[in-house]
Enzyme design. Structure first.
Site, PDB file in Angstrom:
ATOM      1  CB  CYS A  33      -0.939   0.152   1.363  1.00 16.52           C
ATOM      2  SG  CYS A  33      -0.222  -0.129   2.781  1.00 16.52           S
ATOM      3  CB  CYS A 104      -3.402  -0.795   8.892  1.00 16.66           C
ATOM      4  SG  CYS A 104      -4.226  -0.892   7.317  1.00 16.66           S
TER       5      CYS A 104
HETATM    6 FE1  FES Z   1      -1.508   0.651   4.446  1.00 11.47          FE
HETATM    7 FE2  FES Z   1      -3.317   0.584   5.886  1.00 11.47          FE
HETATM    8  S1  FES Z   1      -3.734   0.455   3.916  1.00 11.47           S
HETATM    9  S2  FES Z   1      -1.277   0.607   6.308  1.00 11.47           S
END
Ligand code: FES
Length: 146
Positions: A33, A104
């Site tokens: 991400c 996360c």
């Molecule tokens: Fe990357 Fe939450 S989407 S840490």
């Protein structure tokens, strides 16, 4: 979909910033991400109590909320107690996270471990149960690390 506590820590995060001459600094990313978290620890060398903890997170709301809560949970604890601050403990303290955001919270746990590892390396000590941290939480999934 987020608990009130998550929203509170996201909109009003605690302990944001850096610690100058920190006892230990840990940085962990999530390449999938693109989010990155850095944790700074100020540790008393005699008592091994974490006197202060600050964070900088370039990431999603859940990552900000979990890092904020994680700093609150480790301040005042000994290194050994801080080792018990898992992503589950952080999530519980936040009254849960949506399932897609559970990963996360791993950043917070890994970043604390990375900062403790840095402290242990600098001081030539061993912390029970602490392994060399990953730079990215997905490290080792596609390539050998050892
Ligand atoms: Fe990357 Fe939450 S989407 S840490």
């Amino acid at each position: 979909m987020y608990s009130e506590k998550v929203m509170d820590h996201f909109t009003n995060p605690r302990n944001v910033g850096e610690i100058e001459n920190a006892s230990g600094v840990g940085t962990v990313g999530n390449a999938k991400c693109g989010d990155i978290m850095r944790i700074f620890l100020d540790i008393d060398n005699d008592t091994h109590i974490i006197k202060d903890c600050k964070f900088k997170t370039f990431g999603c709301g859940a990552a900000v909320a979990t890092s904020s809560m994680a700093t609150e949970l480790v301040i005042g604890k000994t290194i050994e107690e801080a080792m018990q601050v898992t992503n589950k403990a952080v999530m519980e303290a936040l009254d849960g996270l949506p399932p897609v955001k559970v990963h996360c919270s791993l950043l917070a746990e890994e970043a604390i471990h990375a900062a403790l590892w840095d402290y242990a390396q600098k001081n030539g000590i061993e912390i029970e149960g602490l392994k060399e941290p990953k730079k990215d939480i997905h490290d080792g999934e596609e390539e050998e690390e050892y």
